[in-house]
Motif scaffolding. Structure first.
Motif, mmCIF file in Angstrom:
data_model
loop_
_atom_site.group_PDB
_atom_site.id
_atom_site.type_symbol
_atom_site.label_atom_id
_atom_site.label_comp_id
_atom_site.label_asym_id
_atom_site.label_seq_id
_atom_site.Cartn_x
_atom_site.Cartn_y
_atom_site.Cartn_z
ATOM 1 N N PHE A 75 4.750 -9.099 -1.370
ATOM 2 C CA PHE A 75 3.395 -8.483 -1.492
ATOM 3 C C PHE A 75 2.819 -7.634 -0.014
ATOM 4 O O PHE A 75 2.823 -6.633 0.158
ATOM 5 C CB PHE A 75 2.512 -9.244 -1.853
ATOM 6 N N GLN A 76 3.338 -8.434 0.868
ATOM 7 C CA GLN A 76 3.031 -8.331 2.352
ATOM 8 C C GLN A 76 3.769 -7.039 2.871
ATOM 9 O O GLN A 76 3.494 -6.104 3.603
ATOM 10 C CB GLN A 76 3.113 -9.524 3.427
ATOM 11 N N ASN A 77 5.245 -6.997 2.193
ATOM 12 C CA ASN A 77 6.037 -5.794 2.667
ATOM 13 C C ASN A 77 5.967 -4.550 1.646
ATOM 14 O O ASN A 77 6.601 -3.749 2.037
ATOM 15 C CB ASN A 77 7.662 -6.525 2.958
ATOM 16 N N GLY A 78 4.999 -4.835 0.910
ATOM 17 C CA GLY A 78 4.962 -3.774 -0.101
ATOM 18 C C GLY A 78 5.951 -3.636 -1.251
ATOM 19 O O GLY A 78 6.030 -2.610 -1.830
ATOM 20 N N LEU A 79 6.781 -4.483 -1.410
ATOM 21 C CA LEU A 79 7.734 -4.424 -2.292
ATOM 22 C C LEU A 79 7.309 -4.785 -3.937
ATOM 23 O O LEU A 79 8.016 -4.714 -4.708
ATOM 24 C CB LEU A 79 9.028 -5.176 -1.808
ATOM 25 N N LEU A 80 6.066 -5.554 -3.714
ATOM 26 C CA LEU A 80 5.416 -6.043 -5.034
ATOM 27 C C LEU A 80 4.059 -5.379 -4.935
ATOM 28 O O LEU A 80 3.501 -5.728 -3.751
ATOM 29 C CB LEU A 80 5.478 -7.313 -5.399
ATOM 30 N N ARG A 81 3.795 -4.824 -5.920
ATOM 31 C CA ARG A 81 2.228 -4.178 -5.903
ATOM 32 C C ARG A 81 1.659 -4.324 -7.373
ATOM 33 O O ARG A 81 2.162 -3.870 -8.169
ATOM 34 C CB ARG A 81 2.192 -2.861 -5.660
ATOM 35 N N ILE A 82 0.496 -4.959 -7.395
ATOM 36 C CA ILE A 82 -0.019 -4.995 -8.669
ATOM 37 C C ILE A 82 -1.153 -3.785 -8.732
ATOM 38 O O ILE A 82 -1.908 -3.335 -8.071
ATOM 39 C CB ILE A 82 -1.141 -6.391 -8.857
ATOM 40 N N THR A 83 -0.779 -2.968 -9.904
ATOM 41 C CA THR A 83 -1.344 -1.649 -10.118
ATOM 42 C C THR A 83 -2.721 -1.583 -10.960
ATOM 43 O O THR A 83 -3.585 -1.182 -10.192
ATOM 44 C CB THR A 83 -0.432 -0.599 -10.799
ATOM 45 N N VAL A 84 -2.481 -2.198 -11.835
ATOM 46 C CA VAL A 84 -3.910 -2.663 -12.736
ATOM 47 C C VAL A 84 -3.427 -3.910 -13.479
ATOM 48 O O VAL A 84 -2.512 -4.396 -13.337
ATOM 49 C CB VAL A 84 -3.945 -1.292 -13.946
ATOM 50 N N GLU A 85 -4.400 -4.317 -14.336
ATOM 51 C CA GLU A 85 -4.419 -5.567 -14.783
ATOM 52 C C GLU A 85 -3.300 -5.768 -15.628
ATOM 53 O O GLU A 85 -2.960 -4.979 -16.327
ATOM 54 C CB GLU A 85 -5.558 -6.113 -15.516
ATOM 55 N N ASP A 94 7.600 -3.032 -8.864
ATOM 56 C CA ASP A 94 8.586 -3.826 -8.124
ATOM 57 C C ASP A 94 9.529 -2.934 -7.552
ATOM 58 O O ASP A 94 10.407 -2.494 -8.277
ATOM 59 C CB ASP A 94 9.206 -4.878 -9.300
ATOM 60 N N TYR A 95 9.452 -2.975 -6.157
ATOM 61 C CA TYR A 95 10.289 -2.171 -5.487
ATOM 62 C C TYR A 95 11.554 -3.051 -4.737
ATOM 63 O O TYR A 95 12.414 -2.703 -3.787
ATOM 64 C CB TYR A 95 9.965 -1.524 -4.206
ATOM 65 N N ARG A 96 11.751 -4.408 -5.320
ATOM 66 C CA ARG A 96 12.729 -5.397 -4.700
ATOM 67 C C ARG A 96 14.109 -4.854 -5.262
ATOM 68 O O ARG A 96 14.108 -4.202 -6.159
ATOM 69 C CB ARG A 96 12.430 -6.931 -5.044
ATOM 70 N N THR A 97 14.937 -5.377 -4.485
ATOM 71 C CA THR A 97 16.232 -5.053 -4.827
ATOM 72 C C THR A 97 16.923 -6.130 -5.965
ATOM 73 O O THR A 97 15.933 -7.236 -6.279
ATOM 74 C CB THR A 97 17.476 -5.461 -3.675
ATOM 75 N N GLU A 98 17.752 -5.959 -6.746
ATOM 76 C CA GLU A 98 18.216 -6.976 -7.765
ATOM 77 C C GLU A 98 18.323 -8.179 -7.485
ATOM 78 O O GLU A 98 18.075 -9.269 -7.855
ATOM 79 C CB GLU A 98 19.473 -6.064 -8.573
ATOM 80 N N GLU A 99 18.897 -8.391 -6.326
ATOM 81 C CA GLU A 99 19.293 -9.670 -5.632
ATOM 82 C C GLU A 99 17.962 -10.415 -5.339
ATOM 83 O O GLU A 99 17.971 -11.597 -5.327
ATOM 84 C CB GLU A 99 20.159 -9.440 -4.243
ATOM 85 N N GLU A 100 16.982 -9.643 -4.851
ATOM 86 C CA GLU A 100 15.618 -10.537 -4.822
ATOM 87 C C GLU A 100 14.890 -10.927 -5.753
ATOM 88 O O GLU A 100 14.082 -11.493 -5.849
ATOM 89 C CB GLU A 100 14.799 -9.369 -3.575
ATOM 90 N N LYS A 101 15.442 -10.365 -7.085
ATOM 91 C CA LYS A 101 14.703 -10.466 -8.412
ATOM 92 C C LYS A 101 15.296 -11.790 -9.063
ATOM 93 O O LYS A 101 15.498 -11.947 -10.199
ATOM 94 C CB LYS A 101 14.715 -9.445 -9.236
ATOM 95 N N ILE A 102 15.542 -12.780 -8.266
ATOM 96 C CA ILE A 102 16.355 -14.000 -8.660
ATOM 97 C C ILE A 102 15.458 -14.770 -9.627
ATOM 98 O O ILE A 102 16.263 -15.197 -10.680
ATOM 99 C CB ILE A 102 16.664 -15.117 -7.519
ATOM 100 N N GLU A 103 14.397 -14.595 -9.877
ATOM 101 C CA GLU A 103 13.429 -15.477 -10.874
ATOM 102 C C GLU A 103 13.538 -14.671 -12.342
ATOM 103 O O GLU A 103 13.437 -15.414 -13.138
ATOM 104 C CB GLU A 103 11.999 -15.552 -10.611
ATOM 105 N N LEU A 104 14.085 -13.349 -12.292
ATOM 106 C CA LEU A 104 14.378 -12.760 -13.484
ATOM 107 C C LEU A 104 15.932 -12.788 -13.760
ATOM 108 O O LEU A 104 16.280 -12.677 -14.984
ATOM 109 C CB LEU A 104 14.132 -11.349 -13.411
#
Length: 112
Positions: free
Chosen positions: A78-88, A93-103
């Motif tokens: 969030f701090q680096n702008g890679l995740l941003r909530i747009t509306v409720e 999600d601008y993360r790389t596939e490797e960074e999306k380990i939870e998915l």
């Protein structure tokens, strides 16, 4: 209700409403924190119930550092702008596939 319990309940609710980046934290809530013993009912417990509830608390302590690390990891996105909530219930999600380990590899997160 203590603050950690309340926070995790909110995380789980948000995860179920579409914030899939909260998957690890939400699943930890379901598998552990939601089962925390209600201390105000302790006089009703027999020895087996008490021992079972003690085991739940031991497991929670084991996962707490992992949950703190995951929360910090998500905050950094969030701090680096890679995740941003747009509306409720919607987010970018601008993360790389490797960074999306939870998915991609939730089992690895539980086993690390």
């Amino acid at each position: 209700m203590n603050q950690i319990y309340k926070s995790n309940l909110l995380l789980y609710d948000d995860y179920c409403r579409g914030y899939s980046f909260l998957r690890y934290l939400g699943l930890n809530y379901v598998t552990g924190i939601d089962n925390l013993p209600k201390l105000q009912q302790k006089e009703k417990w027999n020895k087996n119930e008490f021992d079972g509830k003690r085991e739940i608390l031991k497991n929670i302590k084991k996962f707490k550092p992992k949950m703190v690390n995951e929360a910090r990891r998500l905050l950094s996105f969030f701090q680096n702008g890679l995740l941003r909530i747009t509306v409720e219930n919607e987010y970018n999600d601008y993360r790389t596939e490797e960074e999306k380990i939870e998915l991609k590899n939730i089992e690895k997160m539980f086993n690390d």
